[in-house]
Design a protein around this motif. Structure first.
Motif, PDB file in Angstrom:
ATOM      1  N   ASN A   1      44.235  37.744  35.874  1.00 58.65           N
ATOM      2  CA  ASN A   1      43.316  36.650  36.153  1.00 58.65           C
ATOM      3  C   ASN A   1      42.183  36.674  35.128  1.00 58.65           C
ATOM      4  O   ASN A   1      41.726  37.742  34.715  1.00 58.65           O
ATOM      5  N   VAL A   2      41.725  35.474  34.733  1.00 53.81           N
ATOM      6  CA  VAL A   2      40.658  35.353  33.743  1.00 53.81           C
ATOM      7  C   VAL A   2      39.412  34.803  34.420  1.00 53.81           C
ATOM      8  O   VAL A   2      39.437  33.720  35.016  1.00 53.81           O
TER       9      VAL A   2
ATOM     10  N   ASP B   1      47.154  41.813  41.182  1.00 54.22           N
ATOM     11  CA  ASP B   1      48.082  42.629  41.979  1.00 54.22           C
ATOM     12  C   ASP B   1      48.781  41.826  43.070  1.00 54.22           C
ATOM     13  O   ASP B   1      49.530  42.395  43.877  1.00 54.22           O
ATOM     14  N   THR B   2      48.554  40.507  43.117  1.00 51.66           N
ATOM     15  CA  THR B   2      49.282  39.649  44.059  1.00 51.66           C
ATOM     16  C   THR B   2      50.489  38.981  43.403  1.00 51.66           C
ATOM     17  O   THR B   2      51.184  38.210  44.050  1.00 51.66           O
ATOM     18  N   ALA B   3      50.718  39.253  42.108  1.00 55.78           N
ATOM     19  CA  ALA B   3      51.767  38.554  41.359  1.00 55.78           C
ATOM     20  C   ALA B   3      53.109  39.261  41.421  1.00 55.78           C
ATOM     21  O   ALA B   3      54.022  38.923  40.653  1.00 55.78           O
TER      22      ALA B   3
ATOM     23  N   GLY C   1      41.438  30.923  35.393  1.00 50.20           N
ATOM     24  CA  GLY C   1      42.613  30.893  34.548  1.00 50.20           C
ATOM     25  C   GLY C   1      43.336  32.217  34.599  1.00 50.20           C
ATOM     26  O   GLY C   1      42.956  33.128  35.344  1.00 50.20           O
ATOM     27  N   GLY C   2      44.400  32.329  33.802  1.00 51.77           N
ATOM     28  CA  GLY C   2      45.182  33.548  33.787  1.00 51.77           C
ATOM     29  C   GLY C   2      45.757  33.830  32.411  1.00 51.77           C
ATOM     30  O   GLY C   2      45.777  32.959  31.537  1.00 51.77           O
TER      31      GLY C   2
ATOM     32  N   ASN D   1      55.437  33.924  43.746  1.00 47.08           N
ATOM     33  CA  ASN D   1      54.787  35.210  43.963  1.00 47.08           C
ATOM     34  C   ASN D   1      54.926  35.625  45.423  1.00 47.08           C
ATOM     35  O   ASN D   1      55.162  34.784  46.292  1.00 47.08           O
ATOM     36  N   PRO D   2      54.744  36.898  45.716  1.00 47.13           N
ATOM     37  CA  PRO D   2      54.817  37.342  47.115  1.00 47.13           C
ATOM     38  C   PRO D   2      53.821  36.644  48.032  1.00 47.13           C
ATOM     39  O   PRO D   2      54.084  36.495  49.232  1.00 47.13           O
ATOM     40  N   ASP D   3      52.666  36.205  47.484  1.00 49.18           N
ATOM     41  CA  ASP D   3      51.664  35.548  48.338  1.00 49.18           C
ATOM     42  C   ASP D   3      51.986  34.089  48.600  1.00 49.18           C
ATOM     43  O   ASP D   3      51.261  33.406  49.320  1.00 49.18           O
TER      44      ASP D   3
END
Length: 275
Positions: free
Chosen positions: A193-194, A184-186, A203-204, A246-248
């Motif tokens: 996220n993995v 939810d940070t993307a 990982g993702g 990303n927003p972060d």
């Protein structure tokens, strides 16, 4: 969960017919250093370990075979029994590209394509318990150091790109017990996220939609993604995606090197997290 426990992604390999070209590109771009592994360089193959700048412990290798018909980059997943794992994965719909093979007395590997055709490696190390413990401890120390003080050029993430997220998630969860959690940070991107068994993701998975081309690639940490991406283009690479933020504050790019091998670049988000 320890560094060398089954299911962890701990290594990457670049298979190529021109190892010198690969070393020139990544050495210039990411500052990697290289050391030939004499024990693993047999049968016309040169196996060269890859080190990130300032790191004494290798994070991957170049599999240099002048007769190799295919250029490929793949990540390696720890297995307790490669032959048994290969059989189990085939029952889940995977295909053995290179069946379980013993090399240099202490290592067994296999290359496997998942049901969607994405290739990865299985890796088993049968060194003595003392040597294996040392290997795991050194890897754990390097991971901890990288997390606390990120090293530019290091292998710090892996990513699965898929045009069928449900099928991909189901296979890797059944195959290795991996857990997928929406990120939810993307900024609303279809990214998960993995978790491979550790408390933090390593990982993702990127849901590319129906028109995407599946892949599984390593990602390398850099300080400035736009600048490094531009340098990769200058060195002959092709940018597939990005740079994107990303927003972060995390910045990301997906690139294909001059030999046709895919990799990613990312810089740490504004709020530093474990990689």
């Amino acid at each position: 969960m320890g560094f060398m426990d089954p299911g962890n992604v701990v290594w990457f390999e670049i298979s190529t017919a021109d190892g010198e070209a690969v070393k020139e590109f990544y050495g210039s771009l990411l500052g990697w250093s290289f050391a030939v592994d004499e024990d693993s360089s047999v049968g016309g193959v040169t196996y060269t370990r890859i080190m990130a700048p300032g790191m004494p412990f290798p994070m991957g290798a170049i599999y240099d075979n002048a007769h190799s018909p295919v250029e490929a980059t793949n990540v390696s997943i720890v297995s307790a029994d490669v032959a048994a794992a290969q059989e189990r994965l085939e029952a889940l719909g995977a295909t053995a590209v290179v069946p379980a093979t013993r090399v240099c007395d202490v290592t067994t590997f296999a290359r496997v394509a998942d049901p969607r055709g994405t290739v990865f490696s299985l890796f088993q190390n049968d060194q003595t318990p003392e040597r294996l413990r040392e290997f795991a401890e050194r890897g754990q120390e390097q991971m901890a150091e990288t997390a606390a003080r990120p090293v530019p050029g290091s292998f710090a993430w892996f990513e699965i790109g898929t045009a069928d997220a449900d099928a991909t998630r189901s296979f890797y969860a059944d195959a290795f017990g991996w857990r997928f959690v929406f990120d939810d940070t993307a900024g609303g991107k279809p990214y998960h996220n993995v978790f491979t068994g550790r408390p933090w993701p390593s990982g993702g998975m990127y849901d590319l939609g129906e028109r995407g081309v599946d892949y599984l690639m390593p990602l390398f940490l850099v300080l400035d993604v736009p600048a490094t991406t531009a340098e990769a283009e200058r060195l002959g690479a092709t940018v597939e995606f990005g740079p994107d933020a990303n927003p972060d504050g995390l910045v990301y790019a997906r690139i294909v090197d001059p030999r046709g091998n895919r990799f990613g670049l990312f810089s740490a988000p504004t709020t530093t997290q474990h990689a």
